[in-house]
Design an enzyme around this catalytic site. Structure first.
Site, PDB file in Angstrom:
ATOM      1  N   VAL A  68      -9.393 -26.455  10.363  1.00  4.22           N
ATOM      2  CA  VAL A  68      -7.955 -27.049  10.082  1.00  4.22           C
ATOM      3  C   VAL A  68      -7.303 -25.844  11.125  1.00  4.22           C
ATOM      4  CG1 VAL A  68      -6.031 -27.569   8.719  1.00  4.22           C
ATOM      5  CG2 VAL A  68      -8.404 -27.549   7.719  1.00  4.22           C
ATOM      6  N   ILE A  69      -6.533 -26.293  12.036  1.00  3.29           N
ATOM      7  CA  ILE A  69      -5.803 -25.333  12.886  1.00  3.29           C
ATOM      8  C   ILE A  69      -4.234 -25.234  12.739  1.00  3.29           C
ATOM      9  CG2 ILE A  69      -5.491 -24.677  15.390  1.00  3.29           C
ATOM     10  CD1 ILE A  69      -8.329 -25.733  15.943  1.00  3.29           C
ATOM     11  N   GLU A 109       2.964 -26.444  13.778  1.00  6.02           N
ATOM     12  CA  GLU A 109       4.159 -26.004  13.515  1.00  6.02           C
ATOM     13  C   GLU A 109       4.840 -26.405  11.927  1.00  6.02           C
ATOM     14  OE1 GLU A 109       5.887 -27.153  16.973  1.00  6.02           O
ATOM     15  OE2 GLU A 109       4.770 -25.880  18.303  1.00  6.02           O
ATOM     16  N   THR A 110       3.880 -27.115  11.390  1.00  7.13           N
ATOM     17  CA  THR A 110       4.430 -27.518  10.034  1.00  7.13           C
ATOM     18  C   THR A 110       3.773 -26.784   9.062  1.00  7.13           C
ATOM     19  OG1 THR A 110       3.113 -29.465   9.948  1.00  7.13           O
ATOM     20  CG2 THR A 110       5.294 -29.773  11.425  1.00  7.13           C
ATOM     21  N   HIS A 122       1.600 -28.623   7.248  1.00  9.29           N
ATOM     22  CA  HIS A 122       0.418 -29.458   6.959  1.00  9.29           C
ATOM     23  C   HIS A 122      -0.643 -28.542   6.724  1.00  9.29           C
ATOM     24  CE1 HIS A 122       0.275 -33.826   7.366  1.00  9.29           C
ATOM     25  NE2 HIS A 122      -0.860 -33.554   7.086  1.00  9.29           N
ATOM     26  N   SER A 143     -10.176 -33.276   7.470  1.00 10.35           N
ATOM     27  CA  SER A 143     -10.661 -32.114   6.501  1.00 10.35           C
ATOM     28  C   SER A 143     -10.078 -32.765   5.038  1.00 10.35           C
ATOM     29  CB  SER A 143     -10.254 -30.871   6.775  1.00 10.35           C
ATOM     30  OG  SER A 143     -10.775 -30.380   7.778  1.00 10.35           O
ATOM     31  N   PHE A 144      -8.925 -33.313   5.091  1.00  5.09           N
ATOM     32  CA  PHE A 144      -8.568 -33.709   3.631  1.00  5.09           C
ATOM     33  C   PHE A 144      -9.409 -34.664   3.130  1.00  5.09           C
ATOM     34  CE2 PHE A 144      -5.767 -36.416   0.815  1.00  5.09           C
ATOM     35  CZ  PHE A 144      -4.992 -35.162   0.140  1.00  5.09           C
ATOM     36  N   GLU A 145     -10.304 -35.563   3.853  1.00  2.42           N
ATOM     37  CA  GLU A 145     -11.026 -36.452   3.282  1.00  2.42           C
ATOM     38  C   GLU A 145     -12.563 -36.120   2.769  1.00  2.42           C
ATOM     39  OE1 GLU A 145      -9.266 -37.267   6.081  1.00  2.42           O
ATOM     40  OE2 GLU A 145      -7.860 -38.224   4.499  1.00  2.42           O
ATOM     41  N   PHE A 196     -18.692 -24.889   0.866  1.00  2.67           N
ATOM     42  CA  PHE A 196     -17.093 -24.853   1.850  1.00  2.67           C
ATOM     43  C   PHE A 196     -17.350 -24.283   2.996  1.00  2.67           C
ATOM     44  CE2 PHE A 196     -13.071 -22.997   2.682  1.00  2.67           C
ATOM     45  CZ  PHE A 196     -12.378 -23.960   2.613  1.00  2.67           C
TER      46      PHE A 196
END
Ligand code: DLZ
Length: 165
Positions: free
Chosen positions: A91-92, A95-96, A98, A65-67, A123
């Site tokens: 985007v799921i 634990e961080t 990110h 997704s970042f791309e 979007f």
């Protein structure tokens, strides 16, 4: 932004502009591919259902997704005849941090593209707490975000056409 248990993807074709003469781009993230493929199919089917023809729908893949932002930017420059682009990602929550960083970057990036370029970018990025929530929204019991994005793309293509300067 709760969706409750409603399927939000139903649309009344009579109220949607004819998409026959519009050209669409779809950029698909390869992360969580069962989810993004479900949304791609929902988008593609809705575009076709509203009159778009196969040759006027171009698809690119990006790794994550970042791309999506870069993919959409390059697509805008490569095909200046497009009337709208749909950015599809999932985007799921992990634990961080990110999750937050990617969601923020993609939503801001797509917003920036809409400010900078004349081709609307829709979007279509699910930002869910778990896989089940993503399944429910990519062709499951809560509908298909891809379908909704396609209807939005058609409406924005029409708005762009009518507001041409
Ligand atoms: C790295 C990463 C993680 C942890 N999670 C997701 C996700 O849930 N959904 C998604 O679309 N992409 C994820 N990525 C990959 C990033 O989007 C990106 O591809 C990498 O950080 C490389 O730039």
């Amino acid at each position: 932004m709760a969706t409750g248990n409603k399927n939000l993807s139903a649309y009344d074709k009579a109220t949607i502009p004819d998409a026959k003469n519009f050209r669409f781009g779809i950029v698909v993230s390869e992360w969580n591919p069962t989810i993004t493929e479900g949304m791609f199919q929902g988008s593609f089917d809705a575009l076709k259902d509203c009159g778009a023809i196969n040759d006027n729908i171009v698809r690119w893949n990006v790794p994550g997704s970042f791309e999506l932002v870069y993919g959409c930017k390059r697509m805008q420059k490569s095909y200046d005849m497009l009337d709208a682009i749909i950015a599809i990602g999932s985007v799921i929550q992990g634990e961080t941090k990110h999750f937050d960083i990617i969601c923020e970057a993609v939503s801001q990036g797509i917003k920036d593209l809409n400010l900078e370029s004349d081709i609307p970018v829709i979007f279509c990025v699910l930002t869910d707490n778990n896989l089940q929530q993503a399944k429910d929204r990519s062709g499951g019991k809560l509908g298909n975000k891809g379908t909704e994005a396609a209807i939005t793309a058609i409406k924005m293509a029409q708005l762009r056409k009518e507001s041409k300067f």
